[in-house]
Write a protein that holds these residues in place. Structure first.
Motif, PDB file in Angstrom:
ATOM      1  N   LEU A 161      40.506  32.737  31.210  1.00  0.00           N
ATOM      2  CA  LEU A 161      41.172  33.043  32.039  1.00  0.00           C
ATOM      3  C   LEU A 161      42.169  33.005  33.182  1.00  0.00           C
ATOM      4  O   LEU A 161      41.893  31.624  33.140  1.00  0.00           O
ATOM      5  CB  LEU A 161      39.676  33.780  33.212  1.00  0.00           C
ATOM      6  N   ASN A 162      43.208  33.476  33.082  1.00  0.00           N
ATOM      7  CA  ASN A 162      44.178  33.328  34.394  1.00  0.00           C
ATOM      8  C   ASN A 162      44.002  32.849  35.273  1.00  0.00           C
ATOM      9  O   ASN A 162      43.283  33.893  35.754  1.00  0.00           O
ATOM     10  CB  ASN A 162      45.239  33.133  33.885  1.00  0.00           C
ATOM     11  N   PRO A 163      42.910  31.820  35.852  1.00  0.00           N
ATOM     12  CA  PRO A 163      43.007  31.533  37.728  1.00  0.00           C
ATOM     13  C   PRO A 163      44.928  31.933  38.089  1.00  0.00           C
ATOM     14  O   PRO A 163      43.480  32.478  39.137  1.00  0.00           O
ATOM     15  CB  PRO A 163      43.334  30.006  37.837  1.00  0.00           C
ATOM     16  N   VAL A 164      45.551  32.312  37.667  1.00  0.00           N
ATOM     17  CA  VAL A 164      46.388  33.181  39.068  1.00  0.00           C
ATOM     18  C   VAL A 164      46.578  34.617  38.927  1.00  0.00           C
ATOM     19  O   VAL A 164      47.210  34.435  40.092  1.00  0.00           O
ATOM     20  CB  VAL A 164      47.736  32.022  39.055  1.00  0.00           C
ATOM     21  N   PRO A 219      32.777  22.470  31.291  1.00  0.00           N
ATOM     22  CA  PRO A 219      33.038  21.351  30.873  1.00  0.00           C
ATOM     23  C   PRO A 219      34.436  21.262  31.316  1.00  0.00           C
ATOM     24  O   PRO A 219      34.711  19.875  31.065  1.00  0.00           O
ATOM     25  CB  PRO A 219      32.074  20.435  29.516  1.00  0.00           C
ATOM     26  N   TYR A 220      34.935  22.372  30.269  1.00  0.00           N
ATOM     27  CA  TYR A 220      36.624  21.788  30.162  1.00  0.00           C
ATOM     28  C   TYR A 220      37.182  22.205  31.786  1.00  0.00           C
ATOM     29  O   TYR A 220      38.592  21.392  32.188  1.00  0.00           O
ATOM     30  CB  TYR A 220      36.625  23.119  29.209  1.00  0.00           C
ATOM     31  N   GLY A 221      36.271  23.211  32.212  1.00  0.00           N
ATOM     32  CA  GLY A 221      37.246  22.881  34.151  1.00  0.00           C
ATOM     33  C   GLY A 221      37.506  22.149  34.393  1.00  0.00           C
ATOM     34  O   GLY A 221      37.887  21.893  35.918  1.00  0.00           O
ATOM     35  N   SER A 222      36.012  20.806  33.990  1.00  0.00           N
ATOM     36  CA  SER A 222      35.659  19.370  35.834  1.00  0.00           C
ATOM     37  C   SER A 222      36.194  18.508  34.500  1.00  0.00           C
ATOM     38  O   SER A 222      35.988  17.800  35.401  1.00  0.00           O
ATOM     39  CB  SER A 222      34.352  19.418  35.648  1.00  0.00           C
ATOM     40  N   LEU A 223      36.805  18.767  33.855  1.00  0.00           N
ATOM     41  CA  LEU A 223      37.742  17.310  32.980  1.00  0.00           C
ATOM     42  C   LEU A 223      38.534  17.354  33.214  1.00  0.00           C
ATOM     43  O   LEU A 223      39.792  18.504  32.406  1.00  0.00           O
ATOM     44  CB  LEU A 223      37.187  17.060  31.709  1.00  0.00           C
ATOM     45  N   ILE A 256      41.603  39.827  38.465  1.00  0.00           N
ATOM     46  CA  ILE A 256      40.517  39.921  36.913  1.00  0.00           C
ATOM     47  C   ILE A 256      41.027  41.637  36.749  1.00  0.00           C
ATOM     48  O   ILE A 256      40.971  41.354  35.014  1.00  0.00           O
ATOM     49  CB  ILE A 256      38.878  40.184  37.254  1.00  0.00           C
ATOM     50  N   GLY A 257      41.377  42.157  37.628  1.00  0.00           N
ATOM     51  CA  GLY A 257      42.193  44.156  37.030  1.00  0.00           C
ATOM     52  C   GLY A 257      43.265  42.974  36.531  1.00  0.00           C
ATOM     53  O   GLY A 257      43.929  43.733  35.121  1.00  0.00           O
ATOM     54  N   PHE A 258      44.215  42.478  36.268  1.00  0.00           N
ATOM     55  CA  PHE A 258      45.255  42.509  36.184  1.00  0.00           C
ATOM     56  C   PHE A 258      45.411  42.560  34.808  1.00  0.00           C
ATOM     57  O   PHE A 258      45.905  42.989  33.459  1.00  0.00           O
ATOM     58  CB  PHE A 258      46.038  41.345  36.417  1.00  0.00           C
ATOM     59  N   GLN A 259      44.657  40.645  34.520  1.00  0.00           N
ATOM     60  CA  GLN A 259      44.327  40.382  32.982  1.00  0.00           C
ATOM     61  C   GLN A 259      43.039  41.149  31.913  1.00  0.00           C
ATOM     62  O   GLN A 259      43.408  41.230  30.750  1.00  0.00           O
ATOM     63  CB  GLN A 259      42.320  39.323  33.191  1.00  0.00           C
ATOM     64  N   VAL A 260      42.265  42.356  33.016  1.00  0.00           N
ATOM     65  CA  VAL A 260      41.112  43.668  31.320  1.00  0.00           C
ATOM     66  C   VAL A 260      42.342  44.815  31.327  1.00  0.00           C
ATOM     67  O   VAL A 260      42.133  45.131  30.690  1.00  0.00           O
ATOM     68  CB  VAL A 260      40.291  43.662  32.881  1.00  0.00           C
ATOM     69  N   GLU A 261      43.692  44.982  32.331  1.00  0.00           N
ATOM     70  CA  GLU A 261      43.618  46.083  31.922  1.00  0.00           C
ATOM     71  C   GLU A 261      45.357  45.783  31.331  1.00  0.00           C
ATOM     72  O   GLU A 261      45.904  46.257  30.391  1.00  0.00           O
ATOM     73  CB  GLU A 261      45.067  46.269  33.819  1.00  0.00           C
ATOM     74  N   GLU A 262      45.901  44.653  30.695  1.00  0.00           N
ATOM     75  CA  GLU A 262      46.589  43.759  30.082  1.00  0.00           C
ATOM     76  C   GLU A 262      46.042  43.780  28.920  1.00  0.00           C
ATOM     77  O   GLU A 262      46.789  44.195  27.628  1.00  0.00           O
ATOM     78  CB  GLU A 262      47.222  42.124  29.841  1.00  0.00           C
ATOM     79  N   ALA A 263      44.916  43.623  28.886  1.00  0.00           N
ATOM     80  CA  ALA A 263      43.827  43.822  27.608  1.00  0.00           C
ATOM     81  C   ALA A 263      44.079  45.870  26.444  1.00  0.00           C
ATOM     82  O   ALA A 263      44.656  45.489  25.851  1.00  0.00           O
ATOM     83  CB  ALA A 263      42.621  42.637  27.062  1.00  0.00           C
ATOM     84  N   VAL A 264      43.781  46.517  27.748  1.00  0.00           N
ATOM     85  CA  VAL A 264      43.192  47.882  27.909  1.00  0.00           C
ATOM     86  C   VAL A 264      45.226  47.878  27.294  1.00  0.00           C
ATOM     87  O   VAL A 264      44.463  49.266  26.163  1.00  0.00           O
ATOM     88  CB  VAL A 264      43.341  48.443  29.030  1.00  0.00           C
ATOM     89  N   ARG A 265      46.327  47.775  27.654  1.00  0.00           N
ATOM     90  CA  ARG A 265      47.343  48.056  27.009  1.00  0.00           C
ATOM     91  C   ARG A 265      47.259  47.299  25.597  1.00  0.00           C
ATOM     92  O   ARG A 265      48.206  47.912  24.468  1.00  0.00           O
ATOM     93  CB  ARG A 265      48.848  47.237  28.445  1.00  0.00           C
TER      94      ARG A 265
END
Length: 558
Positions: A105-108, A394-398, A111-120
């Protein structure tokens, strides 16, 4: 059921080229999946489970490539298919739920933008209002309450379980024929896990959706999948009906997996522990610490702890949200308190305040006699050398730009402990303790599996030989064999060094193995507190009973 498999994999070989040639990650895998079936693939980290799944939609990481074999989906050969053709299949016909929610998930972006992107992208809707309505429906089906308000929030404002639910919703959005779910519930509490898996089961029966479930949870595999494939070192070593394989395993590796699976019948690891504790001689400091354990001293005291966040609304308005509400508990030195509850119940927020990463709105935290809220930066820095975290993600903290050796040695360097040679020796010891080969020291986080990354995070936390360790879902990404080894290691270290653990988890079977006491959280409050045996055998609250009833496969494996 159709006589022709929806998915047929034959003699699949996957290589990862390197300077010395190539590493074969998958070697001669064969499997069939029919329409409406659920197939679980189990095995330890690095066994080739996720690599096999990624190959189906040609999303292999790094230099990975299919070097041989065939993948036929719905009558079409996927190996050698062009990127353009695969794009029309991904999402629409084959949904995918990745393992690591934060890195996917892109941190910038909201959530709505990313879900809507998948819907389109999946052609579910194109007009603005229809896209937004579809995005709200995606989150609602994934089990997120107040879905419309959640669209405005960002990934960092979601718990790990909530982020995972967003990915699950995206994967299911287009009602695909096949859903590949790579550890889809590793970050979810048992009640939400049951909701999500019930939804997957509903799709399987009503829409004839097939599911490939990649998991380290044998109970979940037994309960949710008709067929089971066991992978070891890139090969399929056993397959068949799930319950038959787990109740009567034939291959030695499968027998080891079943024997290591935690269940409600598990008993707490003895304080003696069987884990080897490399180079942990009992120094005068350690002896003093153990003496304080025997004296029953309190290591951590939390009183009336409250955390209120301001949730941004429309315009300049914000709404107060109470994440932690008047929480109080104590942890005796040398013992383990498990903090359990659903995602969003406030468990991780308590941990962050304990570590000084979040400031409480009110309340008091006393660690080793020191009031954390009163400490200045220098004193807080010193305290952190005695108190180390293992985070959920673990990925986000390394640090992705540091190799594994430098990541593990970072706490030693930060606190000015030892020289280069002694730090390198300590790194080698820690890699061995968490069952990672020494060759991984020069590799980077993106080259490791999710379970391997979590082991690195645990090794880093142990580097300073701390007194208190805060473990936030520390074994959620580990396969059962490594999980058992890590739990034994933690028990052994606790016995040898008098360590105190705050163990935050949604896996109640693991709680039975590791914890002395259990605090059950719901909506920011502790609703039940007691010894592990009392909580499991005599739960007083309906909420606690629901958590226990939702543990997958416990009765099936007994």
């Amino acid at each position: 059921m159709s006589e022709t498999p929806l998915l047929s994999i034959r003699d699949l070989q996957i290589d990862f080229p390197n300077q010395s040639g190539a590493v074969r990650a998958v070697d001669g895998v064969n499997l069939d999946l029919y329409q409406g079936e659920t197939l679980a693939i189990v095995g330890e980290s690095g066994s080739g489970k996720s690599t096999t799944a990624h190959a189906i939609i040609n999303l292999l990481p790094g230099t990975g490539k299919i070097s041989g074999g065939s993948i036929v989906f719905d009558g079409k050969e996927l190996v050698g298919m062009s990127d353009h053709e695969l794009e029309s299949i991904r999402g629409n016909q084959i949904g995918f739920v990745p393992q690591d929610p934060m890195s996917n998930l892109n941190p910038v972006w909201s959530i709505g933008f990313q879900v809507e992107e998948a819907v389109r992208a999946n052609g579910i809707a194109t007009e603005k209002k229809a896209v937004r309505a579809a995005a709200i429906d995606v989150l609602r089906k994934a089990g997120l309450s107040d879905a419309e308000a959640r669209l405005r929030q960002f990934p960092h404002q979601f718990s790990g379980g909530m982020r995972q639910r967003v990915l699950i919703g995206i994967g299911l959005a287009a009602n695909p024929k096949l859903l590949i779910a790579d550890e889809p519930t590793s970050a979810l509490d048992v009640t939400v896990q049951r909701t999500i898996l019930d939804h997957l089961t509903e799709l399987t029966h009503q829409s004839d959706t097939s599911v490939i479930l990649i998991t380290h949870d044998l109970g979940l595999a037994a309960e949710r999948a008709e067929k089971l494939v066991v992978m070891y070192r890139g090969k399929v070593v056993e397959s068949g009906p799930s319950l038959e394989v787990l109740r009567n395993p034939k291959h030695p590796y499968t027998k080891r997996l079943v024997a290591a699976a935690p269940s409600l019948a598990s008993r707490r690891l003895s304080s003696g522990g069987s884990a080897a504790v490399n180079e942990f001689d009992l120094s005068a400091v350690a002896k003093e610490r153990i003496a304080r354990v025997k004296a029953g001293e309190t290591a951590v005291s939390v009183k009336d702890l409250t955390k209120i966040y301001a949730i941004k609304g429309q315009g300049f308005k914000s709404t107060p949200f109470t994440a932690v509400d008047s929480v109080s508990f104590e942890i005796k030195r040398g013992t383990t308190l498990a903090l359990v509850g659903e995602s969003g119940s406030g468990k991780s927020t308590v941990a962050k305040m304990l570590l000084g990463l979040e400031k409480p709105t009110s309340g008091d935290i006393v660690i080793d006699g020191q009031h954390v809220g009163e400490l200045k930066a220098k004193a807080l820095f010193k305290l952190r050398s005695k108190m180390q975290p293992v985070f959920q993600d673990p990925y986000g903290s390394l640090d992705p730009l540091m190799n594994i050796a430098n990541i593990i040695a970072e706490p030693l360097l930060t606190h000015g402990i030892g020289d280069r040679a002694s730090r390198n020796q300590r790194v080698a010891e820690l890699l061995d303790q968490v069952a990672l080969p020494a060759a991984l020291a020069t590799r980077y986080p993106n080259e490791l599996s999710g379970g391997q990354r979590q082991r690195v995070a645990i090794a880093r936390a142990l580097a300073l030989k701390p007194e208190i360790v805060v473990l936030d879902e520390a074994v959620s990404a580990l396969d059962v064999l490594v999980q058992a080894q890590i739990l034994e290691l933690l028990a052994g270290l606790q016995a040898e060094m008098g360590l105190t653990y705050l163990f935050i988890t949604h896996d109640l079977a693991v709680v039975r193995v590791i914890a002395d006491q259990v605090a059950v959280m719901n909506k920011g409050q502790i609703v039940e507190f007691g010894s592990t045996d009392d909580i499991f055998n005599r739960p007083q609250q309906d909420y606690t009973r629901n958590l226990l009833d939702a543990i997958p496969g416990a009765k099936l494996l007994l």
